[in-house]
Motif scaffolding. Structure first.
Motif, PDB file in Angstrom:
ATOM      1  N   GLY A  40       0.811  -1.217   0.000  1.00 31.25           N
ATOM      2  CA  GLY A  40       0.000   0.000   0.000  1.00 31.25           C
ATOM      3  C   GLY A  40       0.842   1.264   0.000  1.00 31.25           C
ATOM      4  O   GLY A  40       0.561   2.218  -0.734  1.00 31.25           O
ATOM      5  N   GLY A  41       1.895   1.271   0.804  1.00 32.47           N
ATOM      6  CA  GLY A  41       2.782   2.429   0.832  1.00 32.47           C
ATOM      7  C   GLY A  41       3.466   2.654  -0.497  1.00 32.47           C
ATOM      8  O   GLY A  41       3.587   3.789  -0.978  1.00 32.47           O
ATOM      9  N   ALA A  42       3.904   1.551  -1.125  1.00 30.91           N
ATOM     10  CA  ALA A  42       4.551   1.664  -2.435  1.00 30.91           C
ATOM     11  C   ALA A  42       3.574   2.180  -3.489  1.00 30.91           C
ATOM     12  O   ALA A  42       3.935   2.991  -4.352  1.00 30.91           O
ATOM     13  CB  ALA A  42       5.114   0.299  -2.856  1.00 30.91           C
ATOM     14  N   LEU A  43       2.324   1.739  -3.408  1.00 30.28           N
ATOM     15  CA  LEU A  43       1.327   2.173  -4.374  1.00 30.28           C
ATOM     16  C   LEU A  43       0.968   3.648  -4.203  1.00 30.28           C
ATOM     17  O   LEU A  43       0.634   4.324  -5.181  1.00 30.28           O
ATOM     18  CB  LEU A  43       0.069   1.305  -4.259  1.00 30.28           C
ATOM     19  N   LEU A  44       1.026   4.150  -2.995  1.00 27.48           N
ATOM     20  CA  LEU A  44       0.797   5.585  -2.777  1.00 27.48           C
ATOM     21  C   LEU A  44       1.796   6.417  -3.584  1.00 27.48           C
ATOM     22  O   LEU A  44       1.438   7.414  -4.216  1.00 27.48           O
ATOM     23  CB  LEU A  44       0.923   5.927  -1.288  1.00 27.48           C
ATOM     24  N   ALA A 196      -8.840   3.549  -5.321  1.00 24.37           N
ATOM     25  CA  ALA A 196     -10.003   2.792  -4.854  1.00 24.37           C
ATOM     26  C   ALA A 196      -9.582   1.459  -4.243  1.00 24.37           C
ATOM     27  O   ALA A 196     -10.125   1.038  -3.209  1.00 24.37           O
ATOM     28  CB  ALA A 196     -10.975   2.567  -6.008  1.00 24.37           C
ATOM     29  N   SER A 197      -8.603   0.790  -4.862  1.00 22.61           N
ATOM     30  CA  SER A 197      -8.156  -0.499  -4.328  1.00 22.61           C
ATOM     31  C   SER A 197      -7.463  -0.333  -2.980  1.00 22.61           C
ATOM     32  O   SER A 197      -7.591  -1.191  -2.100  1.00 22.61           O
ATOM     33  CB  SER A 197      -7.218  -1.192  -5.323  1.00 22.61           C
ATOM     34  N   LEU A 198      -6.752   0.774  -2.799  1.00 18.55           N
ATOM     35  CA  LEU A 198      -6.123   1.039  -1.500  1.00 18.55           C
ATOM     36  C   LEU A 198      -7.171   1.177  -0.404  1.00 18.55           C
ATOM     37  O   LEU A 198      -7.020   0.630   0.694  1.00 18.55           O
ATOM     38  CB  LEU A 198      -5.280   2.316  -1.581  1.00 18.55           C
ATOM     39  N   ALA A 199      -8.243   1.922  -0.706  1.00 18.75           N
ATOM     40  CA  ALA A 199      -9.282   2.173   0.294  1.00 18.75           C
ATOM     41  C   ALA A 199     -10.112   0.928   0.592  1.00 18.75           C
ATOM     42  O   ALA A 199     -10.478   0.678   1.748  1.00 18.75           O
ATOM     43  CB  ALA A 199     -10.199   3.305  -0.192  1.00 18.75           C
ATOM     44  N   ILE A 200     -10.390   0.138  -0.443  1.00 17.67           N
ATOM     45  CA  ILE A 200     -11.317  -0.989  -0.288  1.00 17.67           C
ATOM     46  C   ILE A 200     -10.599  -2.288   0.077  1.00 17.67           C
ATOM     47  O   ILE A 200     -11.078  -3.067   0.912  1.00 17.67           O
ATOM     48  CB  ILE A 200     -12.125  -1.192  -1.589  1.00 17.67           C
ATOM     49  N   GLU A 201      -9.452  -2.518  -0.532  1.00 15.17           N
ATOM     50  CA  GLU A 201      -8.793  -3.817  -0.408  1.00 15.17           C
ATOM     51  C   GLU A 201      -7.539  -3.798   0.459  1.00 15.17           C
ATOM     52  O   GLU A 201      -7.379  -4.638   1.346  1.00 15.17           O
ATOM     53  CB  GLU A 201      -8.414  -4.339  -1.808  1.00 15.17           C
TER      54      GLU A 201
END
Length: 233
Positions: A40-44, A196-201
């Motif tokens: 998640g941090g990397a995707l941010l 959206a994937s960060l928030a939901i998944e």
């Protein structure tokens, strides 16, 4: 072309290794949550620096934000169908997240690799590995726990890896001369899907599995990805 192939191997390899680990390996809940937090941090970092920032430099801000919103709506709708209507569970939701995010992102990545230097490619490979491996491990693990055949789960993730690799090749070969705004909008759709994937998944899963350590793993992923991104700048 060699650097492109190396990057594609990393994209595919991270998903396949993660899927094998999640399906057949020993992946405790807390370890899974910590890894997902890193992803998640990397995707941010990926959302801001690799998708949105270069897009608004090439296309009108209003249109970029519109396509970013569309990406979020598209992912949320598909994720809802996958989990609530088709009953495939959260692991399939992560598979949908990786796929929906990955198609436009890998098309854009293929273009970005044209003329890229070794350091930039190394930074991109590191960022992709940081996000793809834990997502694949967590998704495959949950899908296996829902009475799905382990072999079927693994082949689903292998198929996804092949699809995303193909997108990167297509982008590298066929999108080199596409207008910059079009590529910007492709990136923005990917950015919306990632958010959206960060928030939901991603973040809910990280907290559920690893509690408050998820905050530390997220910042660890962000710091590592940002550092890798700065090397390729």
């Amino acid at each position: 072309m060699l650097l492109t192939i190396i990057t594609i191997v990393v994209v595919s390899g991270a998903l396949i290794i993660g899927a094998i680990w999640g399906t057949y390996g020993n992946l405790p809940d807390k370890t899974e949550g910590f890894l997902v937090g890193i992803a998640g941090g990397a995707l941010l970092v990926s959302v801001i620096l690799e998708l949105i920032k270069p897009s608004v430099e090439k296309a009108p801000l209003t249109w970029c934000m519109a396509f970013t919103s569309f990406g979020a709506i598209l992912f949320t709708s598909l994720d809802y169908l996958v989990k609530e209507k088709w009953g495939s569970g959260k692991g399939s939701g992560l598979l949908a997240a990786v796929t929906l995010d990955g198609i436009p992102e890998n098309l854009a990545m293929g273009v970005a690799l044209i003329g890229a230097g070794p350091l930039s490619v190394a930074a991109l490979c590191g960022s992709i590995f940081l996000s793809n491996l834990p997502e694949a491990a967590g998704g495959a693990r949950e899908m296996s726990s829902k009475n799905h055949s382990k072999q079927k789960v693994l082949w689903l993730w292998v198929g996804t890896a092949i699809l995303l690799s193909g997108c990167a090749i297509l982008g590298n070969i066929f999108l080199e001369h596409v207008a910059d705004p079009v590529l910007a909008y492709i990136r923005c759709v990917a950015a919306g899907a990632v958010v959206a994937s960060l928030a939901i998944e991603v973040f809910p899963k990280a907290f559920k599995k690893d509690n408050y350590w998820a905050g530390l793993s997220t910042i660890l992923g962000l710091v590592m990805a940002y550092y890798l991104n700065s090397l390729g700048a």
